[in-house]
Write an enzyme that holds these catalytic residues in place. Structure first.
Site, mmCIF file in Angstrom:
data_model
loop_
_atom_site.group_PDB
_atom_site.id
_atom_site.type_symbol
_atom_site.label_atom_id
_atom_site.label_comp_id
_atom_site.label_asym_id
_atom_site.label_seq_id
_atom_site.Cartn_x
_atom_site.Cartn_y
_atom_site.Cartn_z
ATOM 1 N N GLU A 2 0.873 -1.179 0.000
ATOM 2 C CA GLU A 2 0.000 0.000 0.000
ATOM 3 C C GLU A 2 0.900 1.215 0.000
ATOM 4 O OE1 GLU A 2 -4.076 -1.263 2.362
ATOM 5 O OE2 GLU A 2 -2.616 0.004 3.350
ATOM 6 N N ASP A 39 -5.520 9.117 10.670
ATOM 7 C CA ASP A 39 -4.268 8.495 11.073
ATOM 8 C C ASP A 39 -3.823 8.895 12.465
ATOM 9 O OD1 ASP A 39 -3.249 6.802 8.878
ATOM 10 O OD2 ASP A 39 -3.530 8.641 7.721
ATOM 11 N N TYR A 90 -10.877 -4.283 2.848
ATOM 12 C CA TYR A 90 -10.019 -3.889 3.968
ATOM 13 C C TYR A 90 -10.900 -3.723 5.196
ATOM 14 C CZ TYR A 90 -6.272 -1.212 6.363
ATOM 15 O OH TYR A 90 -5.306 -0.767 7.228
#
Lengths: 258, 416
Positions: free
Chosen positions: A41, A52, A167
């Site tokens: 990725e 994040d 995912y």
């Protein structure tokens, strides 16, 4: 080519492109592939990475400050592809840099650079109509995120619109390492299975060989991001490809050959 | 209305078929983990909107706790000084906590209670939304965490103390430019982590659907009152309504009831900062200022950014206007031409603080001073029969630290 996981669990390794620099990202990705990563990725650094945790935030900030932009990430994507034909490569980005390049232009460039698919952190299925159209027209695989908080009808839409793999996010929250895998994870993967035959990759907080082994008991692949990015942060650039290679190999200690 | 907007819409941004669209703008661009919470919020808000008891409780608190309606005040000396249009001031600065922010914080906290959420988080720029949120959390006995950029904590330290006094935890954010944008990033990270227990009281008409609509609905009371009050004073609607625009909540509240009135001009005033180069201002709509449509923090709107889509730094003397994006409804109003957007520089805003203080005895917030700066330009150019309403969104006490540094008043200065 389709995304293939050669073992169980397969390994997806995330890099923030441009940290510490583009050439090193390229070497580290190759080292990861040579030591057992099935999919890379390639993260496009963004000024405002709100999904994040601190580790990837810092890496993004460093890479953006160095001037790393989407076109640079596409350039090293091409280099990684030229060096290693077999591995999967997914471009991982927030939506805005892609919008500014223009979706069609981006997709065409990504395809030419040898990317297999795209994951946009802040693109949900309801907003994805034109994005999906362009992905399909270009032959790129869209990968969507599935969350423990997603009800079944959302998981169904996420599974149906993803290609390559789905995912699954192991827990609520932002990216980052943790000591134990969340109890949310297994339930989410089981719910997703009802809707798809695609491989399911589990990420967020997967950071040790023990985690990878545990993921292999119920999911098809493990995504390791912050643990890699944190290792890179601590390691001098010249040492980083070797260190990443060794770490990926150690993660494979939790893996059975297919 | 959406015609121009849809022409500028890049591929990848859905048409207005999805919920929460203002022309091409708005939408929901968030991590999947938040979607269930946003859908739950959407449903709870729709239910509350249809519930007369919710409105009765909210209206009661707005009146008795917050002090609504706020006055619409004819600014006689300011009008005479500028020598043109008749100027009215909508006195949101007189509201409890000192700004319009509590209209929305109160509405959202009541929603949080309906939804059974015990933990409240918020972001704040100038600190007024943080203070309003801390206030309503104290009122209802809820846990409150406010994220604030460290740069803003420094320049609005009075509000940091107020929040702490009210029992809120203020968490400083050092990332990025340590201002409002970074505080929103951190609040969203908290929300995505604690989404099951936590209600995020977003303070401006920003973010993912349903926030821009919900915040506007809670601020709409400003223009509802304005409309009634100006009819009482003048027997007719105003020619112009002026408000400052950071995220745009006071402006959309001041504009909304006038949208169907084609003869009422609407002017939003952005922060012109200290220059026109990217990074020196927060004027998202300024031609060639670097603001183009994009996605930041959950919504599609004008965003100050570089050519590769990295979000630009911003500057304003006013923390509340110092933000790289703007509410999506303003983006639509800009493109359609229904509202016009202009800017005032730091220096113009500082001068406006002084002028309003000395003509009317009203010290406005630096944010609101941008709107005053615009009326100082506009009023002298139009006839005395024209009527302009300026929304004074907040009071300036919080800015005394900045004003002390920027103005260097001494005893020798002659009173106007």
């Amino acid at each position: 080519m389709p995304i293939r996981f050669s073992k169980r669990p397969g390994l997806v390794i995330y890099f923030t492109a441009g940290d510490p620099d583009l050439a090193t990202t390229c070497e580290m990705a190759i080292a990861a592939i040579d030591n057992g990563a099935d999919v890379i990725e390639l993260g496009v650094p963004f000024s405002d990475p709100l999904a994040d945790g601190p580790v990837i935030q810092r890496a993004s900030e460093r890479a953006v400050a160095k001037g790393t932009r989407l076109t640079d990430v596409l350039r090293i994507c091409r280099e990684i592809r030229a060096a290693r034909a077999e591995a999967g490569i997914i471009l991982f980005s927030y939506l805005n840099p892609v919008l500014q390049m223009g979706l069609e232009k981006f997709a065409k460039a990504a395809k030419e650079a040898g990317a297999d698919g795209v994951l946009l952190t802040d693109m949900i299925v309801e907003e994805a109509e034109e994005y999906l159209k362009v992905m399909h027209a270009t032959g790129l695989m869209p990968v969507f995120l599935a969350a423990p908080t997603s009800p079944d009808e959302r998981l169904k839409a996420i599974a149906e619109n993803s290609q390559g793999f789905v995912y699954a996010i192991s827990r609520v929250g932002i990216t980052g390492t943790q000591t134990e895998l969340a109890s949310d994870a297994k339930g989410l993967v089981e719910r997703l299975r009802k809707f798809t035959k695609l491989p399911i990759a589990l990420g967020f907080g997967v950071s040790t060989p023990g985690h990878v082994r545990a993921v292999g008991e119920f999911a098809d692949a493990a995504v390791v991001g912050s643990a890699i990015v944190g290792l890179i942060e601590k390691t001098p650039a010249t040492e980083a490809p070797r260190a990443v290679g060794e770490f990926v190999r150690s993660l494979c200690g939790g893996v059975k050959s297919a | 209305m959406g015609t121009t907007a849809s022409m500028t819409r890049p591929a990848g941004v859905a048409a207005n078929s999805t919920p929460g669209r203002f022309g091409a703008y708005g939408g929901r661009y968030v991590p999947e983990t938040l979607m269930a919470a946003l859908l739950e919020l959407d449903a709870a808000y729709a239910e509350a909107q249809a519930d007369a008891a919710f409105h009765a409780e909210l209206d009661g608190l707005l009146k008795d706790y917050c002090g609504r309606p706020t006055p619409l005040y004819f600014a006689k000396r300011l009008t005479e000084t500028l020598g043109g249009a008749k100027i009215y001031l909508k006195r949101e600065d007189l509201l409890h906590t000192g700004a319009h922010k509590i209209n929305n914080a109160l509405g959202q906290v009541m929603l949080a209670r309906r939804m059974g959420k015990q933990r409240i988080i918020a972001e704040t720029g100038a600190g007024q939304h943080g203070v309003a949120t801390a206030t309503v959390c104290a009122l209802f006995g809820l846990e409150c965490v406010v994220y604030m950029g460290e740069e803003d904590m420094r320049r609005q330290e009075l509000n940091v103390f107020r929040m702490r006094l009210l029992g809120a935890e203020v968490r400083g954010v050092a990332s990025g430019s340590a201002t409002l944008k970074d505080a929103i990033n951190e609040a969203m990270r908290d929300w995505v982590t604690n989404v099951r227990s936590t209600f995020y009281i977003l303070g401006s008409a920003l973010g993912s659907h349903p926030y821009p609509t919900m915040v506007r609905d809670f601020q709409r009371v400003i223009s509802k009152e304005m409309k009634r009050q100006i009819l009482e004073h003048e027997g007719r609607l105003p020619d112009t309504v002026i408000a400052c625009v950071g995220g745009g909540s006071n402006a959309i509240g001041a504009f909304y009831e006038f949208l169907p009135e084609p003869n009422v001009a609407l002017i939003g005033v952005e922060a012109g900062g200290r220059g026109t180069a990217l990074g020196e201002h927060a004027a998202r709509f300024a031609p060639n200022g670097g603001g183009v449509p994009g996605v930041l923090q959950g919504t599609y709107s004008y965003v100050l950014q570089d050519a590769a889509g990295q979000i630009a730094a911003t500057h304003s003397v006013s923390a509340g206007l110092d933000y790289a994006s703007v509410g999506p409804e303003h983006a639509m109003l800009h493109d359609s031409g229904r509202a016009t957007y202009t800017s005032a520089t730091d220096d113009e805003a500082l001068e406006a603080v002084k002028v309003l203080s000395r003509t009317e005895g009203i010290i406005p917030a630096l944010e609101s001073a941008h709107a005053i700066a615009e009326v100082m330009k506009l009023a002298p150019k139009v006839g005395k029969e024209k009527i302009v309403i300026v929304n004074v969104s907040g009071r300036g006490d919080k800015d005394i630290g900045i004003l002390t540094r920027e103005m260097k008043l001494d005893g020798a200065e002659v009173r106007r």
